[in-house]
Write a protein that holds these residues in place. Structure first.
Motif, mmCIF file in Angstrom:
data_model
loop_
_atom_site.group_PDB
_atom_site.id
_atom_site.type_symbol
_atom_site.label_atom_id
_atom_site.label_comp_id
_atom_site.label_asym_id
_atom_site.label_seq_id
_atom_site.Cartn_x
_atom_site.Cartn_y
_atom_site.Cartn_z
ATOM 1 N N GLY A 39 -8.688 45.505 -3.675
ATOM 2 C CA GLY A 39 -8.355 44.103 -3.474
ATOM 3 C C GLY A 39 -9.278 43.394 -2.496
ATOM 4 O O GLY A 39 -9.124 42.211 -2.235
ATOM 5 N N SER A 40 -10.241 44.127 -1.930
ATOM 6 C CA SER A 40 -11.155 43.496 -0.980
ATOM 7 C C SER A 40 -12.221 42.684 -1.717
ATOM 8 O O SER A 40 -12.609 43.003 -2.833
ATOM 9 N N GLN A 41 -12.668 41.605 -1.071
ATOM 10 C CA GLN A 41 -13.671 40.744 -1.667
ATOM 11 C C GLN A 41 -15.059 41.092 -1.164
ATOM 12 O O GLN A 41 -15.218 41.570 -0.037
ATOM 13 N N THR A 99 -13.735 40.514 -6.468
ATOM 14 C CA THR A 99 -12.664 41.299 -5.863
ATOM 15 C C THR A 99 -12.664 42.697 -6.459
ATOM 16 O O THR A 99 -12.682 42.857 -7.684
#
Length: 74
Positions: free
Chosen positions: A57-59, A52
């Protein structure tokens, strides 16, 4: 798929131990890293680790190289 991109990604994995899509695109202009990894997994043990980004916050996936598959070692 460019065979050259597949060779470059494999060499990167061997030298650095892992790679992400951003690294593959930035360094080798490899647009379809997942497809390259699928082909390499026929011969090599490559694990997927989801990470992450702390800022967004993006994976994203990090592909981790673990060498030749067991049946190839012998």
């Amino acid at each position: 798929m460019r065979k050259e991109a597949q060779k470059q990604v494999l060499e990167h994995l061997k030298q650095h131990g892992s790679i992400t899509q951003l690294e593959a695109f930035t360094k080798y202009k490899a647009m379809r890293l997942a497809a390259i990894i699928i082909r390499l997994r026929k011969r090599y043990d490559i694990k997927t680790v989801m990470e992450t980004d702390p800022n967004t916050g993006s994976q994203y996936a990090r592909y981790v190289f673990n060498g030749l598959k067991e049946e190839e070692v012998a």
